[in-house]
Motif scaffolding. Structure first.
Motif, PDB file in Angstrom:
ATOM      1  N   UNK A   1       2.005  11.173   6.564  1.00 44.27           N
ATOM      2  CA  UNK A   1       2.419  10.672   7.871  1.00 44.27           C
ATOM      3  C   UNK A   1       1.466  11.153   8.946  1.00 44.27           C
ATOM      4  N   UNK A   2       1.106  12.436   8.880  1.00 43.40           N
ATOM      5  CA  UNK A   2       0.151  12.983   9.846  1.00 43.40           C
ATOM      6  C   UNK A   2      -1.208  12.308   9.704  1.00 43.40           C
ATOM      7  N   UNK A   3      -1.614  12.053   8.453  1.00 49.03           N
ATOM      8  CA  UNK A   3      -2.899  11.395   8.200  1.00 49.03           C
ATOM      9  C   UNK A   3      -2.911   9.992   8.796  1.00 49.03           C
TER      10      UNK A   3
ATOM     11  N   UNK B   1       0.805  -1.227   0.000  1.00 53.18           N
ATOM     12  CA  UNK B   1       0.000   0.000   0.000  1.00 53.18           C
ATOM     13  C   UNK B   1       0.839   1.278   0.000  1.00 53.18           C
ATOM     14  N   UNK B   2       2.167   1.158  -0.095  1.00 59.03           N
ATOM     15  CA  UNK B   2       2.983   2.369  -0.161  1.00 59.03           C
ATOM     16  C   UNK B   2       2.780   3.108  -1.483  1.00 59.03           C
TER      17      UNK B   2
ATOM     18  N   UNK C   1     -10.065   4.856   3.009  1.00 59.95           N
ATOM     19  CA  UNK C   1     -10.080   6.262   3.411  1.00 59.95           C
ATOM     20  C   UNK C   1      -9.124   7.069   2.541  1.00 59.95           C
ATOM     21  N   UNK C   2      -7.920   6.540   2.326  1.00 59.87           N
ATOM     22  CA  UNK C   2      -6.936   7.234   1.491  1.00 59.87           C
ATOM     23  C   UNK C   2      -7.408   7.303   0.042  1.00 59.87           C
ATOM     24  N   UNK C   3      -8.001   6.204  -0.439  1.00 59.76           N
ATOM     25  CA  UNK C   3      -8.497   6.199  -1.813  1.00 59.76           C
ATOM     26  C   UNK C   3      -9.572   7.264  -2.007  1.00 59.76           C
TER      27      UNK C   3
ATOM     28  N   UNK D   1       1.129   8.054  -4.444  1.00 60.39           N
ATOM     29  CA  UNK D   1       0.193   8.769  -5.324  1.00 60.39           C
ATOM     30  C   UNK D   1      -0.480   9.899  -4.566  1.00 60.39           C
ATOM     31  N   UNK D   2      -0.938   9.602  -3.349  1.00 58.35           N
ATOM     32  CA  UNK D   2      -1.641  10.605  -2.553  1.00 58.35           C
ATOM     33  C   UNK D   2      -0.734  11.785  -2.221  1.00 58.35           C
TER      34      UNK D   2
END
Length: 227
Positions: free
Chosen positions: A162-164, A128-129, A181-183, A134-135
């Protein structure tokens, strides 16, 4: 060979993970390396070694792409390969160079990921890195359509990721739901970058102004008719 870059990247990622499983026999492997231990535990001038190396990499890449012709040609090829070719630039060589540099930096990311835990988990290390990468660049202002990128923005985006991650942990969001959530964040940012969506917002804004101005126009018409 002219293959679709994104699909080719995903295929090579799966290939690399498959080769890693063959080499390790599918078993977790301890990273018995003084170099890895130095990266994960030592400090330089009071800062973690990994952080110092990351800052040095960002500075070096920024120097190359912002203080040399390479950066200009990269942006040119990203904006319009055909126009770049007509200007005398060879897009194939530029694209190849960018992929080589990207591969080297991905390798450094793998070193950091392994050094943090001193163990190679075949099923988890690096997983998932790609979504985080991408994000980070999307949040940093890089256009996924090509031609526009910001190294400083990408670095800030990485810090925000990192904060997220820490925020998700603090909010007790299940780890299984974190990728979704990231997607969702990536989809929202990409929609905001879409020209069609921006035009839709502009149309809605103009329509709102017309609706707000309608009562005043009606009063003006009444006054004209009365006169």
């Amino acid at each position: 060979m002219g293959l679709q870059p994104f699909i080719t990247t995903l295929i090579m990622m799966m290939t690399g993970r498959g080769i890693a499983k063959v080499i390790t026999g599918g078993q977790n492997t301890s990273a018995r390396s003084d170099g890895f231990a130095w990266i994960s535990t030592r400090t330089v001038f009071g800062f973690p070694v990994a952080f110092v190396i990351a800052i040095a990499i960002v500075a070096l890449v920024a120097l190359v792409v912002r203080r040399s012709a390479l950066g200009m040609t990269i942006e040119s090829v990203g904006i319009n390969q055909r126009a770049s070719r007509m200007a005398g630039i060879k897009p194939l060589y530029i694209l190849f160079s960018v992929y080589v540099i990207s591969g080297l930096l991905a390798g450094m990311a793998g070193v950091f990921a392994t050094a943090n835990v001193m163990t190679v988990e075949v099923s988890k290390t690096g997983m998932d890195m790609e979504m985080d990468a991408i994000l980070a660049v999307v949040i940093g202002g890089t256009s996924l359509a090509g031609g526009r990128f910001s190294l400083g923005g990408s670095a800030i985006g990485a810090l925000l990721i990192t904060t997220l991650n820490r925020t998700v942990t603090f909010l007790n969001v299940p780890s299984a739901a974190t990728p979704a959530f990231k997607a969702a964040v990536i989809i929202i940012v990409c929609l905001l970058q879409s020209e069609r969506v921006r035009n839709l917002f502009k149309t809605l804004k103009r329509s709102r102004r017309v609706v707000e101005a309608a009562p005043a126009r009606v009063e003006e018409v009444k006054e004209v008719v009365a006169a």
